[in-house]
Design a protein around this motif. Sequence first.
Motif, mmCIF file in Angstrom:
data_model
loop_
_atom_site.group_PDB
_atom_site.id
_atom_site.type_symbol
_atom_site.label_atom_id
_atom_site.label_comp_id
_atom_site.label_asym_id
_atom_site.label_seq_id
_atom_site.Cartn_x
_atom_site.Cartn_y
_atom_site.Cartn_z
ATOM 1 N N ALA A 99 -28.876 15.047 -4.646
ATOM 2 C CA ALA A 99 -28.192 16.050 -3.815
ATOM 3 C C ALA A 99 -29.166 16.566 -2.766
ATOM 4 N N VAL A 100 -28.604 17.142 -1.700
ATOM 5 C CA VAL A 100 -29.424 17.672 -0.618
ATOM 6 C C VAL A 100 -28.685 18.844 0.014
ATOM 7 N N ALA A 101 -29.444 19.794 0.514
ATOM 8 C CA ALA A 101 -28.876 20.928 1.247
ATOM 9 C C ALA A 101 -29.839 21.320 2.354
ATOM 10 N N VAL A 102 -29.306 21.834 3.444
ATOM 11 C CA VAL A 102 -30.155 22.343 4.516
ATOM 12 C C VAL A 102 -29.718 23.770 4.841
ATOM 13 N N LEU A 125 -34.299 24.833 10.585
ATOM 14 C CA LEU A 125 -33.751 24.023 9.498
ATOM 15 C C LEU A 125 -34.736 23.929 8.342
ATOM 16 N N LEU A 126 -34.244 24.183 7.132
ATOM 17 C CA LEU A 126 -35.048 24.046 5.908
ATOM 18 C C LEU A 126 -34.274 23.171 4.938
ATOM 19 N N ARG A 127 -34.911 22.108 4.462
ATOM 20 C CA ARG A 127 -34.222 21.149 3.604
ATOM 21 C C ARG A 127 -34.709 21.236 2.162
ATOM 22 N N ILE A 128 -33.747 21.099 1.234
ATOM 23 C CA ILE A 128 -34.030 21.059 -0.200
ATOM 24 C C ILE A 128 -33.340 19.828 -0.777
ATOM 25 N N GLU A 162 -29.806 28.818 -3.067
ATOM 26 C CA GLU A 162 -29.387 30.220 -3.185
ATOM 27 C C GLU A 162 -30.587 31.154 -3.141
ATOM 28 N N ARG A 163 -31.633 30.816 -3.878
ATOM 29 C CA ARG A 163 -32.821 31.678 -3.921
ATOM 30 C C ARG A 163 -33.545 31.688 -2.573
ATOM 31 N N LEU A 164 -33.633 30.519 -1.928
ATOM 32 C CA LEU A 164 -34.314 30.464 -0.639
ATOM 33 C C LEU A 164 -33.527 31.217 0.427
ATOM 34 N N VAL A 172 -28.030 33.256 7.114
ATOM 35 C CA VAL A 172 -28.405 31.904 6.707
ATOM 36 C C VAL A 172 -27.141 31.114 6.378
ATOM 37 N N ARG A 173 -26.970 29.963 7.036
ATOM 38 C CA ARG A 173 -25.897 29.040 6.699
ATOM 39 C C ARG A 173 -26.451 27.921 5.830
ATOM 40 N N VAL A 174 -25.637 27.412 4.932
ATOM 41 C CA VAL A 174 -26.061 26.309 4.075
ATOM 42 C C VAL A 174 -25.115 25.130 4.271
ATOM 43 N N GLU A 175 -25.675 23.996 4.675
ATOM 44 C CA GLU A 175 -24.915 22.758 4.853
ATOM 45 C C GLU A 175 -25.235 21.831 3.688
ATOM 46 N N ARG A 176 -24.181 21.392 2.976
ATOM 47 C CA ARG A 176 -24.392 20.545 1.800
ATOM 48 C C ARG A 176 -23.799 19.147 1.943
#
Length: 373
Positions: free
Chosen positions: A176-179, A215-218, A230-232, A242-246
């Motif tokens: 999985a990945v999220a930005v 942009l920050l990627r996990i 969620e924590r970041l 902060v928007r999260v793209e999954r």
Amino acid sequence: MKVSSEDELAEVVRGARGPFRIRGGGTRDIGRPVAGEALEASGLSGITLYEPGALTLVAGAGTPLVEVEAVLAAEGQRLAFEPADWRGLLGTAGEPTLGGMVAANVSGPRRVQAGAARDALLGVRFVDGAGRVVKNGGRVMKNVTGYDLVKLMAGSWGTLGVMTEVSLKVLPAPGAVAVLILDGLDDARGVAAMTAALGSPYDVTGAAHGAMGTLLRIEGFAQSVAYRAERLAALLARFGPVRVERDPGAVAALWRAVRDVAPFHGVPGDVWRLSVRPSQAAALVARARAEAGARGALYDWGGGRVWLLMPEGEDLRARLGAFDGHATLLRASRDVRARIASFPPEPAPVAALSAGLRARFDPRGILNPGLMG
């Protein structure tokens, strides 16, 4: 001249009467123009060993990168250092090759977490300027005594030898990945947000800032990615919404744009790459805008790498003077590259070491002579 085997390559180099322009896929026309006969290594192609369980791949240096990536993807694996495709940036054609990637030490946004291309190298085979076949390293992360040629060949741009085979460590692709995306931050606050994210315990694998936002990627297992995102997001809330793209496709497209410096594709001007301290990046870019006419900036590696769009023919190093880092001219006309050195000048002790290595491995000075000068 195109060679199709290591023996043929060695024979051609031994019989050389003049210099060569070493060419893989022809996608990275960078450095001072080299006068000499083209020597193309793309015929040294094919994956000779792939052991998914051992996370090891061995292939000819002329193997197209797209072929390697497809084979790895079929086994749920990847090249962790995320090599860039600069065809759009440089306006070139052809296919990026494995050897060209290593020769340029091409490392993308994931370098902040996974290391550079040279860190994934296990072994190399190459033909040096005397026509000798040289092997260093192997299929395990271990080096023989003497020269660490595995590391030296990464970023040597064909000036020490013509690679024939490359051994690489590969890694599993994430599930999985999220930005996380922050919009509207200026450069200083964008760098501050990236610094906070990279200093967190949430294992950020990409940190970039530019016109597309910050942009920050996990990456990782789905449950872990959800928790860390969620924590970041909570940690970064002080910088703004902060928007999260999954969606994996959307995330991949964002990071491909960063990796390949897409904002500068087809846009007139020279492109410079700065390696700087992230804490000094925003101030240095502001100086480049004010004193050298920089028209655009893309920050990667948390601010440690900055791509600058500059007016054509402008010597950025001369305009900025000494700073804590270095500048490389990546895109410019042949005339500009003949006048302005693409690669940063080396300190005298390093220059002496480089000259000694070239004298050892290319005693006749026939492999890409002057390209890095």
